[in-house]
Design a protein around this motif. Sequence first.
Motif, PDB file in Angstrom:
ATOM      1  N   GLY A  88     -15.868 -49.532  89.345  1.00 28.07           N
ATOM      2  CA  GLY A  88     -16.241 -50.795  88.689  1.00 28.07           C
ATOM      3  C   GLY A  88     -17.461 -51.435  89.325  1.00 28.07           C
ATOM      4  N   MET A  89     -17.832 -50.974  90.529  1.00 23.14           N
ATOM      5  CA  MET A  89     -19.027 -51.508  91.198  1.00 23.14           C
ATOM      6  C   MET A  89     -20.308 -51.010  90.538  1.00 23.14           C
ATOM      7  N   ILE A  90     -20.194 -49.907  89.801  1.00 17.68           N
ATOM      8  CA  ILE A  90     -21.383 -49.317  89.170  1.00 17.68           C
ATOM      9  C   ILE A  90     -21.563 -49.919  87.783  1.00 17.68           C
ATOM     10  N   VAL A  91     -22.762 -50.433  87.524  1.00 19.57           N
ATOM     11  CA  VAL A  91     -23.043 -51.053  86.221  1.00 19.57           C
ATOM     12  C   VAL A  91     -24.318 -50.463  85.636  1.00 19.57           C
ATOM     13  N   ASN A  92     -24.534 -50.714  84.338  1.00 20.16           N
ATOM     14  CA  ASN A  92     -25.746 -50.244  83.672  1.00 20.16           C
ATOM     15  C   ASN A  92     -26.981 -50.641  84.466  1.00 20.16           C
ATOM     16  N   GLY A  93     -27.906 -49.692  84.583  1.00 19.16           N
ATOM     17  CA  GLY A  93     -29.162 -49.999  85.277  1.00 19.16           C
ATOM     18  C   GLY A  93     -29.169 -49.600  86.736  1.00 19.16           C
ATOM     19  N   ASP A  94     -28.014 -49.189  87.274  1.00 18.37           N
ATOM     20  CA  ASP A  94     -27.969 -48.726  88.664  1.00 18.37           C
ATOM     21  C   ASP A  94     -28.553 -47.313  88.770  1.00 18.37           C
ATOM     22  N   ARG A 117     -21.550 -41.801  81.499  1.00 20.93           N
ATOM     23  CA  ARG A 117     -21.405 -42.612  80.276  1.00 20.93           C
ATOM     24  C   ARG A 117     -22.127 -43.950  80.397  1.00 20.93           C
ATOM     25  N   LEU A 118     -22.413 -44.346  81.649  1.00 25.97           N
ATOM     26  CA  LEU A 118     -23.165 -45.581  81.861  1.00 25.97           C
ATOM     27  C   LEU A 118     -24.657 -45.261  81.802  1.00 25.97           C
ATOM     28  N   ASN A 119     -25.460 -46.292  81.647  1.00 25.46           N
ATOM     29  CA  ASN A 119     -26.914 -46.100  81.615  1.00 25.46           C
ATOM     30  C   ASN A 119     -27.439 -46.078  83.051  1.00 25.46           C
ATOM     31  N   VAL A 120     -27.116 -44.978  83.771  1.00 24.88           N
ATOM     32  CA  VAL A 120     -27.552 -44.855  85.163  1.00 24.88           C
ATOM     33  C   VAL A 120     -28.253 -43.515  85.359  1.00 24.88           C
ATOM     34  N   LYS A 121     -29.188 -43.494  86.304  1.00 22.37           N
ATOM     35  CA  LYS A 121     -29.857 -42.249  86.673  1.00 22.37           C
ATOM     36  C   LYS A 121     -29.151 -41.683  87.895  1.00 22.37           C
TER      37      LYS A 121
END
Length: 324
Positions: A88-94, A117-121
Amino acid sequence: MHHNKTDLLALAKAVIETEIETLKALPARLDDSFVQACEAILACQGRVIVTGMGKSGHIGNKMAATFASTGTPAFFLHPGEASHGDLGMIVNGDVIIALSNSGTSDEILSILPVIRRLNVKIIAMTGNPQSPLAEMADFHLYTGAEKEACPLGLAPTSSTTATLVMGDALAIALLEARGFTAEDFARSHPGGRLGKRLLVHVRDIMHSGDEIPQVSPEISLQQAILEMTRKKLGITSIVATDGQLLGIFTDGDLRRSFEKGISSLEQPISALMTTRFQTITGNRLAVDALNQMEAHAITVLPVVQDGRITGIIHMHDLLRAGIA
Protein backbone atom coordinates in the motif's frame (compact mmCIF):
# COMPACT_ATOMS: atom_id res chain seq x y z
CA MET A 1 42.36 -25.01 11.31
CA HIS A 2 45.20 -22.61 12.01
CA HIS A 3 46.11 -19.67 9.77
CA ASN A 4 49.23 -17.63 10.22
CA LYS A 5 49.37 -13.86 9.75
CA THR A 6 50.68 -14.14 6.18
CA ASP A 7 47.77 -16.40 5.15
CA LEU A 8 45.19 -14.01 6.58
CA LEU A 9 46.72 -10.98 4.86
CA ALA A 10 46.93 -12.87 1.58
CA LEU A 11 43.26 -13.85 1.84
CA ALA A 12 42.23 -10.27 2.60
CA LYS A 13 44.25 -8.91 -0.34
CA ALA A 14 42.73 -11.53 -2.66
CA VAL A 15 39.22 -10.49 -1.63
CA ILE A 16 39.96 -6.81 -2.24
CA GLU A 17 41.61 -7.52 -5.62
CA THR A 18 38.66 -9.66 -6.71
CA GLU A 19 36.18 -6.92 -5.82
CA ILE A 20 38.32 -4.27 -7.57
CA GLU A 21 38.33 -6.40 -10.76
CA THR A 22 34.54 -6.59 -10.59
CA LEU A 23 34.25 -2.81 -10.30
CA LYS A 24 36.74 -2.26 -13.14
CA ALA A 25 34.48 -4.32 -15.42
CA LEU A 26 31.34 -2.38 -14.42
CA PRO A 27 31.72 0.83 -16.51
CA ALA A 28 31.87 -1.17 -19.76
CA ARG A 29 28.51 -2.79 -18.89
CA LEU A 30 26.74 0.58 -18.67
CA ASP A 31 24.45 1.30 -21.62
CA ASP A 32 21.35 3.32 -22.55
CA SER A 33 19.42 1.55 -19.80
CA PHE A 34 21.33 3.62 -17.24
CA VAL A 35 20.33 6.86 -18.99
CA GLN A 36 16.70 5.70 -19.28
CA ALA A 37 16.69 4.71 -15.59
CA CYS A 38 17.98 8.18 -14.66
CA GLU A 39 15.35 9.85 -16.85
CA ALA A 40 12.60 7.72 -15.29
CA ILE A 41 13.69 8.78 -11.79
CA LEU A 42 13.99 12.45 -12.81
CA ALA A 43 10.46 12.32 -14.27
CA CYS A 44 9.14 10.50 -11.19
CA GLN A 45 6.23 12.33 -9.55
CA GLY A 46 6.37 10.08 -6.48
CA ARG A 47 9.22 8.42 -4.61
CA VAL A 48 11.93 5.92 -5.43
CA ILE A 49 11.25 2.67 -3.61
CA VAL A 50 14.20 0.30 -3.27
CA THR A 51 13.57 -3.37 -2.50
CA GLY A 52 15.76 -6.44 -2.05
CA MET A 53 16.13 -9.56 0.10
CA GLY A 54 18.99 -10.52 2.40
CA LYS A 55 22.33 -8.89 1.58
CA SER A 56 20.73 -7.11 -1.37
CA GLY A 57 18.29 -5.62 1.13
CA HIS A 58 21.11 -4.20 3.21
CA ILE A 59 22.56 -2.61 0.07
CA GLY A 60 19.07 -1.37 -0.81
CA ASN A 61 18.72 0.34 2.56
CA LYS A 62 21.96 2.22 1.98
CA MET A 63 20.95 3.06 -1.59
CA ALA A 64 17.62 4.57 -0.47
CA ALA A 65 19.41 6.62 2.21
CA THR A 66 21.91 7.94 -0.35
CA PHE A 67 19.12 8.88 -2.77
CA ALA A 68 17.19 10.67 -0.03
CA SER A 69 20.19 12.70 1.13
CA THR A 70 21.09 13.79 -2.41
CA GLY A 71 17.75 15.18 -3.55
CA THR A 72 15.84 12.07 -4.66
CA PRO A 73 13.03 11.17 -2.20
CA ALA A 74 13.38 7.44 -1.51
CA PHE A 75 12.76 4.70 1.03
CA PHE A 76 13.46 0.99 1.41
CA LEU A 77 10.63 -1.56 1.28
CA HIS A 78 11.23 -5.11 2.51
CA PRO A 79 9.76 -7.47 -0.12
CA GLY A 80 8.69 -9.98 2.51
CA GLU A 81 6.67 -7.30 4.34
CA ALA A 82 5.29 -5.93 1.06
CA SER A 83 3.01 -8.91 0.55
CA HIS A 84 1.57 -8.38 4.04
CA GLY A 85 0.19 -4.89 3.51
CA ASP A 86 3.23 -2.73 2.85
CA LEU A 87 2.49 -2.74 -0.90
CA GLY A 88 0.00 0.00 0.00
CA MET A 89 3.04 2.28 0.29
CA ILE A 90 3.50 2.13 -3.48
CA VAL A 91 1.35 4.57 -5.45
CA ASN A 92 1.02 5.71 -9.06
CA GLY A 93 4.05 7.67 -10.20
CA ASP A 94 6.59 5.87 -7.99
CA VAL A 95 9.74 4.19 -9.35
CA ILE A 96 10.81 0.79 -8.04
CA ILE A 97 14.44 -0.32 -7.91
CA ALA A 98 14.53 -4.09 -7.36
CA LEU A 99 17.83 -5.72 -6.35
CA SER A 100 18.59 -9.42 -6.79
CA ASN A 101 21.90 -10.87 -7.96
CA SER A 102 20.26 -14.00 -9.37
CA GLY A 103 17.16 -12.14 -10.57
CA THR A 104 15.07 -15.03 -9.23
CA SER A 105 14.20 -13.81 -5.73
CA ASP A 106 10.75 -15.31 -5.03
CA GLU A 107 9.76 -12.54 -2.62
CA ILE A 108 10.36 -9.87 -5.27
CA LEU A 109 8.91 -11.85 -8.20
CA SER A 110 5.72 -12.53 -6.25
CA ILE A 111 4.96 -8.82 -5.73
CA LEU A 112 6.00 -7.55 -9.20
CA PRO A 113 2.74 -8.54 -10.97
CA VAL A 114 0.77 -6.46 -8.44
CA ILE A 115 3.19 -3.53 -8.83
CA ARG A 116 2.97 -3.75 -12.65
CA ARG A 117 -0.76 -2.88 -12.47
CA LEU A 118 0.17 0.50 -11.02
CA ASN A 119 1.63 3.29 -13.13
CA VAL A 120 5.19 2.68 -11.90
CA LYS A 121 8.52 2.12 -13.62
CA ILE A 122 10.62 -0.85 -12.50
CA ILE A 123 14.42 -0.72 -12.58
CA ALA A 124 16.09 -4.09 -11.96
CA MET A 125 19.68 -4.49 -10.81
CA THR A 126 20.76 -8.10 -11.30
CA GLY A 127 23.74 -10.20 -12.31
CA ASN A 128 21.65 -12.04 -14.93
CA PRO A 129 20.07 -10.10 -17.83
CA GLN A 130 18.09 -13.21 -18.83
CA SER A 131 16.55 -13.66 -15.36
CA PRO A 132 12.81 -13.34 -14.67
CA LEU A 133 13.35 -10.08 -12.73
CA ALA A 134 15.40 -8.52 -15.56
CA GLU A 135 12.73 -9.59 -18.08
CA MET A 136 9.86 -8.11 -16.05
CA ALA A 137 11.57 -4.76 -15.46
CA ASP A 138 11.35 -1.66 -17.66
CA PHE A 139 15.11 -1.12 -17.35
CA HIS A 140 17.90 -3.49 -16.38
CA LEU A 141 21.26 -2.51 -14.89
CA TYR A 142 23.88 -5.25 -14.77
CA THR A 143 25.49 -5.53 -11.33
CA GLY A 144 26.88 -9.04 -11.52
CA ALA A 145 30.34 -10.34 -10.75
CA GLU A 146 32.30 -12.89 -12.77
CA LYS A 147 33.62 -14.10 -9.43
CA GLU A 148 32.44 -13.62 -5.87
CA ALA A 149 35.26 -12.78 -3.46
CA CYS A 150 34.08 -15.60 -1.20
CA PRO A 151 36.40 -18.58 -1.92
CA LEU A 152 33.33 -20.85 -1.89
CA GLY A 153 31.69 -18.59 -4.48
CA LEU A 154 28.57 -18.50 -2.30
CA ALA A 155 28.52 -15.41 -0.05
CA PRO A 156 27.41 -12.28 -1.96
CA THR A 157 30.53 -10.09 -1.89
CA SER A 158 31.67 -8.76 -5.27
CA SER A 159 28.07 -8.67 -6.52
CA THR A 160 26.79 -6.64 -3.56
CA THR A 161 29.72 -4.23 -3.94
CA ALA A 162 28.86 -3.80 -7.63
CA THR A 163 25.23 -3.12 -6.69
CA LEU A 164 26.30 -0.58 -4.04
CA VAL A 165 28.50 1.25 -6.56
CA MET A 166 25.77 1.22 -9.24
CA GLY A 167 23.42 2.80 -6.69
CA ASP A 168 25.99 5.51 -5.98
CA ALA A 169 26.43 6.09 -9.73
CA LEU A 170 22.66 6.58 -10.11
CA ALA A 171 22.41 8.87 -7.06
CA ILE A 172 25.31 11.12 -8.11
CA ALA A 173 24.22 11.28 -11.76
CA LEU A 174 20.79 12.41 -10.50
CA LEU A 175 22.37 14.87 -8.05
CA GLU A 176 24.24 16.51 -10.95
CA ALA A 177 21.18 16.48 -13.22
CA ARG A 178 19.08 18.19 -10.53
CA GLY A 179 21.73 20.84 -9.85
CA PHE A 180 21.77 19.71 -6.20
CA THR A 181 24.14 21.96 -4.22
CA ALA A 182 26.20 21.75 -1.05
CA GLU A 183 23.53 23.93 0.61
CA ASP A 184 20.82 21.43 -0.41
CA PHE A 185 22.91 18.62 1.07
CA ALA A 186 23.32 20.61 4.28
CA ARG A 187 19.55 21.09 4.58
CA SER A 188 19.05 17.34 4.57
CA HIS A 189 21.91 16.95 7.11
CA PRO A 190 21.29 19.87 9.52
CA GLY A 191 22.94 18.07 12.42
CA GLY A 192 26.14 17.27 10.56
CA ARG A 193 29.30 19.35 10.41
CA LEU A 194 28.68 20.35 6.79
CA GLY A 195 25.11 21.31 7.66
CA LYS A 196 26.30 23.59 10.43
CA ARG A 197 28.96 25.19 8.27
CA LEU A 198 26.44 25.93 5.52
CA LEU A 199 23.31 26.78 7.47
CA VAL A 200 24.44 28.69 10.59
CA HIS A 201 24.71 32.45 10.09
CA VAL A 202 26.60 35.00 12.18
CA ARG A 203 23.30 36.48 13.44
CA ASP A 204 22.27 33.04 14.81
CA ILE A 205 25.15 32.81 17.30
CA MET A 206 26.42 36.37 17.84
CA HIS A 207 26.04 38.30 21.11
CA SER A 208 23.48 41.06 20.64
CA GLY A 209 21.50 43.64 22.64
CA ASP A 210 22.70 44.05 26.22
CA GLU A 211 25.41 41.43 25.68
CA ILE A 212 27.33 43.79 23.37
CA PRO A 213 30.20 45.49 25.24
CA GLN A 214 30.03 49.16 24.29
CA VAL A 215 31.13 52.51 25.69
CA SER A 216 31.04 56.11 24.49
CA PRO A 217 34.32 57.71 23.25
CA GLU A 218 34.75 60.05 26.22
CA ILE A 219 34.63 57.18 28.75
CA SER A 220 37.88 56.59 30.66
CA LEU A 221 40.16 53.62 30.09
CA GLN A 222 39.22 52.38 33.57
CA GLN A 223 35.48 52.39 32.70
CA ALA A 224 36.22 50.68 29.38
CA ILE A 225 38.17 47.92 31.18
CA LEU A 226 35.21 47.44 33.57
CA GLU A 227 32.84 47.05 30.57
CA MET A 228 35.20 44.50 28.97
CA THR A 229 35.34 42.59 32.25
CA ARG A 230 31.53 42.63 32.68
CA LYS A 231 30.78 41.33 29.19
CA LYS A 232 33.62 38.74 29.17
CA LEU A 233 34.36 38.88 25.43
CA GLY A 234 37.84 40.41 25.56
CA ILE A 235 36.68 43.47 23.66
CA THR A 236 34.61 46.61 23.92
CA SER A 237 33.21 48.68 21.11
CA ILE A 238 33.33 52.46 21.18
CA VAL A 239 30.06 53.84 19.86
CA ALA A 240 28.92 57.40 19.03
CA THR A 241 25.58 58.74 20.31
CA ASP A 242 23.99 58.01 16.91
CA GLY A 243 25.04 54.33 17.16
CA GLN A 244 27.95 54.52 14.70
CA LEU A 245 30.87 52.23 15.53
CA LEU A 246 33.93 54.46 16.01
CA GLY A 247 36.50 51.94 17.18
CA ILE A 248 37.27 48.88 19.27
CA PHE A 249 39.52 48.17 22.24
CA THR A 250 40.62 44.60 22.98
CA ASP A 251 42.57 42.71 25.62
CA GLY A 252 45.51 42.81 23.20
CA ASP A 253 45.21 46.61 22.89
CA LEU A 254 45.20 46.86 26.70
CA ARG A 255 48.42 44.81 26.98
CA ARG A 256 50.09 46.86 24.27
CA SER A 257 49.01 50.10 26.03
CA PHE A 258 50.63 48.97 29.27
CA GLU A 259 53.80 47.99 27.39
CA LYS A 260 53.99 51.52 25.96
CA GLY A 261 53.34 52.99 29.41
CA ILE A 262 49.91 54.41 30.17
CA SER A 263 50.05 57.79 31.89
CA SER A 264 46.61 57.48 33.49
CA LEU A 265 43.62 55.15 33.72
CA GLU A 266 41.50 58.30 33.33
CA GLN A 267 42.59 58.77 29.70
CA PRO A 268 39.58 58.81 27.34
CA ILE A 269 39.23 55.50 25.49
CA SER A 270 39.02 57.43 22.19
CA ALA A 271 42.74 58.18 22.54
CA LEU A 272 43.62 54.48 22.80
CA MET A 273 41.01 52.73 20.63
CA THR A 274 41.77 50.98 17.33
CA THR A 275 40.02 52.65 14.41
CA ARG A 276 41.05 50.21 11.70
CA PHE A 277 39.62 46.78 12.36
CA GLN A 278 37.85 43.80 10.82
CA THR A 279 34.04 43.57 10.83
CA ILE A 280 31.41 41.21 9.45
CA THR A 281 27.65 41.42 8.78
CA GLY A 282 25.04 39.27 10.50
CA ASN A 283 23.75 37.69 7.29
CA ARG A 284 27.13 36.12 6.48
CA LEU A 285 27.75 32.45 7.24
CA ALA A 286 29.39 31.71 10.58
CA VAL A 287 32.09 29.78 8.71
CA ASP A 288 32.97 33.07 6.93
CA ALA A 289 33.57 34.62 10.34
CA LEU A 290 35.85 31.68 11.21
CA ASN A 291 37.83 32.11 7.97
CA GLN A 292 38.15 35.86 8.57
CA MET A 293 39.37 35.35 12.14
CA GLU A 294 41.93 32.78 11.03
CA ALA A 295 43.15 34.95 8.13
CA HIS A 296 43.77 37.94 10.45
CA ALA A 297 44.84 35.98 13.57
CA ILE A 298 42.01 37.41 15.70
CA THR A 299 39.43 35.79 17.96
CA VAL A 300 36.57 38.30 17.95
CA LEU A 301 34.68 40.30 15.31
CA PRO A 302 32.24 43.21 15.62
CA VAL A 303 29.07 42.56 13.61
CA VAL A 304 27.93 45.70 11.81
CA GLN A 305 25.11 46.92 9.61
CA ASP A 306 25.33 50.31 7.89
CA GLY A 307 28.19 51.32 10.19
CA ARG A 308 26.26 50.49 13.36
CA ILE A 309 27.21 47.63 15.68
CA THR A 310 24.57 44.88 15.87
CA GLY A 311 26.56 42.20 17.65
CA ILE A 312 29.86 40.61 18.61
CA ILE A 313 30.98 37.13 17.52
CA HIS A 314 33.80 35.32 19.35
CA MET A 315 35.78 32.24 18.36
CA HIS A 316 34.23 30.48 21.38
CA ASP A 317 30.77 31.00 19.83
CA LEU A 318 31.96 29.24 16.69
CA LEU A 319 33.42 26.37 18.73
CA ARG A 320 30.17 25.98 20.71
CA ALA A 321 28.15 25.89 17.49
CA GLY A 322 30.42 23.19 16.02
CA ILE A 323 31.66 25.48 13.23
CA ALA A 324 35.34 25.67 14.20
